[in-house]
Design a protein around this motif. Sequence first.
Motif, PDB file in Angstrom:
ATOM      1  N   ARG A 312       0.843  -1.189   0.000  1.00  0.00           N
ATOM      2  CA  ARG A 312       0.000   0.000   0.000  1.00  0.00           C
ATOM      3  C   ARG A 312       0.877   1.237   0.000  1.00  0.00           C
ATOM      4  O   ARG A 312       2.014   1.207   0.477  1.00  0.00           O
ATOM      5  N   THR A 313       0.336   2.318  -0.526  1.00  0.00           N
ATOM      6  CA  THR A 313       1.119   3.548  -0.663  1.00  0.00           C
ATOM      7  C   THR A 313       0.951   4.486   0.506  1.00  0.00           C
ATOM      8  O   THR A 313       1.720   5.426   0.661  1.00  0.00           O
ATOM      9  N   GLN A 314      -0.074   4.260   1.331  1.00  0.00           N
ATOM     10  CA  GLN A 314      -0.321   5.128   2.477  1.00  0.00           C
ATOM     11  C   GLN A 314      -0.608   4.280   3.704  1.00  0.00           C
ATOM     12  O   GLN A 314      -0.990   3.113   3.605  1.00  0.00           O
ATOM     13  N   GLY A 315      -0.453   4.892   4.892  1.00  0.00           N
ATOM     14  CA  GLY A 315      -0.732   4.190   6.124  1.00  0.00           C
ATOM     15  C   GLY A 315      -2.191   4.337   6.526  1.00  0.00           C
ATOM     16  O   GLY A 315      -3.073   4.532   5.702  1.00  0.00           O
ATOM     17  N   GLY A 316      -2.435   4.247   7.818  1.00  0.00           N
ATOM     18  CA  GLY A 316      -3.795   4.389   8.323  1.00  0.00           C
ATOM     19  C   GLY A 316      -4.685   3.256   7.871  1.00  0.00           C
ATOM     20  O   GLY A 316      -4.316   2.085   7.931  1.00  0.00           O
ATOM     21  N   ASP A 317      -5.875   3.612   7.386  1.00  0.00           N
ATOM     22  CA  ASP A 317      -6.848   2.604   6.985  1.00  0.00           C
ATOM     23  C   ASP A 317      -6.793   2.288   5.495  1.00  0.00           C
ATOM     24  O   ASP A 317      -7.690   1.652   4.957  1.00  0.00           O
ATOM     25  N   THR A 318      -5.732   2.718   4.816  1.00  0.00           N
ATOM     26  CA  THR A 318      -5.582   2.396   3.394  1.00  0.00           C
ATOM     27  C   THR A 318      -5.449   0.887   3.223  1.00  0.00           C
ATOM     28  O   THR A 318      -4.611   0.263   3.872  1.00  0.00           O
ATOM     29  N   PRO A 319      -6.262   0.263   2.372  1.00  0.00           N
ATOM     30  CA  PRO A 319      -6.195  -1.198   2.225  1.00  0.00           C
ATOM     31  C   PRO A 319      -4.932  -1.643   1.490  1.00  0.00           C
ATOM     32  O   PRO A 319      -4.378  -0.913   0.684  1.00  0.00           O
ATOM     33  N   TYR A 320      -4.503  -2.871   1.793  1.00  0.00           N
ATOM     34  CA  TYR A 320      -3.375  -3.475   1.089  1.00  0.00           C
ATOM     35  C   TYR A 320      -3.851  -4.088  -0.225  1.00  0.00           C
ATOM     36  O   TYR A 320      -4.999  -4.523  -0.351  1.00  0.00           O
ATOM     37  N   ARG A 321      -2.945  -4.119  -1.206  1.00  0.00           N
ATOM     38  CA  ARG A 321      -3.179  -4.903  -2.408  1.00  0.00           C
ATOM     39  C   ARG A 321      -2.382  -6.189  -2.248  1.00  0.00           C
ATOM     40  O   ARG A 321      -1.161  -6.166  -2.085  1.00  0.00           O
ATOM     41  N   TRP A 322      -3.070  -7.324  -2.312  1.00  0.00           N
ATOM     42  CA  TRP A 322      -2.446  -8.610  -1.990  1.00  0.00           C
ATOM     43  C   TRP A 322      -2.037  -9.369  -3.246  1.00  0.00           C
ATOM     44  O   TRP A 322      -2.763  -9.396  -4.240  1.00  0.00           O
ATOM     45  N   THR A 323      -0.851  -9.971  -3.184  1.00  0.00           N
ATOM     46  CA  THR A 323      -0.313 -10.779  -4.280  1.00  0.00           C
ATOM     47  C   THR A 323       0.219 -12.082  -3.706  1.00  0.00           C
ATOM     48  O   THR A 323       0.994 -12.072  -2.743  1.00  0.00           O
ATOM     49  N   ALA A 324      -0.193 -13.195  -4.274  1.00  0.00           N
ATOM     50  CA  ALA A 324       0.275 -14.498  -3.798  1.00  0.00           C
ATOM     51  C   ALA A 324       1.713 -14.748  -4.246  1.00  0.00           C
ATOM     52  O   ALA A 324       2.091 -14.403  -5.371  1.00  0.00           O
ATOM     53  N   PHE A 325       2.518 -15.324  -3.369  1.00  0.00           N
ATOM     54  CA  PHE A 325       3.859 -15.753  -3.757  1.00  0.00           C
ATOM     55  C   PHE A 325       3.741 -16.928  -4.721  1.00  0.00           C
ATOM     56  O   PHE A 325       2.746 -17.674  -4.698  1.00  0.00           O
ATOM     57  N   PRO A 326       4.735 -17.108  -5.596  1.00  0.00           N
ATOM     58  CA  PRO A 326       4.678 -18.260  -6.507  1.00  0.00           C
ATOM     59  C   PRO A 326       4.680 -19.575  -5.731  1.00  0.00           C
ATOM     60  O   PRO A 326       5.320 -19.694  -4.680  1.00  0.00           O
ATOM     61  N   LYS A 327       3.945 -20.540  -6.251  1.00  0.00           N
ATOM     62  CA  LYS A 327       3.830 -21.834  -5.572  1.00  0.00           C
ATOM     63  C   LYS A 327       5.118 -22.636  -5.693  1.00  0.00           C
ATOM     64  O   LYS A 327       5.811 -22.581  -6.711  1.00  0.00           O
ATOM     65  N   LEU A 328       5.429 -23.374  -4.658  1.00  0.00           N
ATOM     66  CA  LEU A 328       6.589 -24.270  -4.687  1.00  0.00           C
ATOM     67  C   LEU A 328       6.337 -25.415  -5.660  1.00  0.00           C
ATOM     68  O   LEU A 328       5.182 -25.790  -5.897  1.00  0.00           O
TER      69      LEU A 328
END
Length: 412
Positions: A312-328
Amino acid sequence: MRTALRTALATALVTGVAMATPAFGAGAAFAADGPAAAAPSAPAASAARPADAKPSAGTNTAGKASAATPTAAPADPAGGVLVRTETLLGGTVAKIYKVDALHHRAELTHQGNPVGVVDANTRPAAGNDNGEFFVLFENGTTYNWNRAYLPGAAPGLYELADGTRLQLAEKDGRFGLQLVENGKGRGYTYLNGPRQVWTYGKAIVVLEQDGGFAAYIPGGARQAAPRPVESPAPGPGPVVTVGECAVRQDVPSVFALMTVTLTNDLEKGPKAVLKDEAGKAVVTVDRAHPADRGQGLTIKGADTAAPRLGQRTQGGDTPYRWTAFPKLPEGCVKKSGTPVTTPTTAPAGNTGTTVNTAGQTTVVPKGGVAAGAELGTADDSGALLATGAGAASLAAAGLGFVVLRRRAAARV
């Protein structure tokens, strides 16, 4: 015809105080009907006027003479001392008053009718009349230009006429800008009113409450509206195997022109490296240090088989953008937590031994099994123990359990 130049504003806000005289505090307009949608175009601009200019006439690029005439007027306890009068590009007359060293105000009239006041008290203020901008700095310097304006801009990356790059964003219903240098944003400043003035290097930028913004480069040979930086939306790169049980992938960052390298390693755990446009590492988060609040990166599920990176680009209540790590890769699991794999079905006439896709050998009991018998792979893990007729019934029911036994060496 501009209604703004025909009608005086009834009231306006000047640094939080309502006044009977129409006024532009930091963020008001000298167009009573607000900024009108205007197609971006190259501006006509007048020269900057310092606070105590000597009598002179400057010619703007529109071809009109713009007089800056100081006037020896008595002090006005409420509004300061009149220091000069300017005629703006659209014919509006601005009388500049000095209240103190860091407080100047401009009274605007058109054909003798008052149309507003721009008040710059310790910070610059601006007016917008259908794409004609008038900026007054707290020290009395003024700038006036026409167009070089992109109304109603959408969030994204923009480039000004001098190459300066700004990123526009919206948060909690307010628009804001940040300077982008070497692929890294320098931090957003959000509107605190309907209009505000900021400077980025030489560029003077006016941001409107609808996201539109205008820019003027003092002394610049070229003036133009902010231009969206056209670039295809970057997508995730290919997953690359970097070890027997380790994979890596580059994904886009929420920060302009930056990327994140995700590594998922069976033994070391997940790791994310934020990199700038040149590929230089800016910050790293991993299993041991899963969060960097300053850069807005965090790893969720760092001790699981499915970790995710939040940005996320800001703190506070700004939501995260989630990305999955590559699978093993398939079959990569820790010894302490080896999952049970399902064996293939034994063909007719088989002796009872089958081999699954992971190469593990198991024994499926056939027929009656004596009570107390322990059959299976030669493994001492003891994860599951099925004995006697119970083991046979489990296998016969097709439940796919792996039957284990103690090491033969432990038997008499």
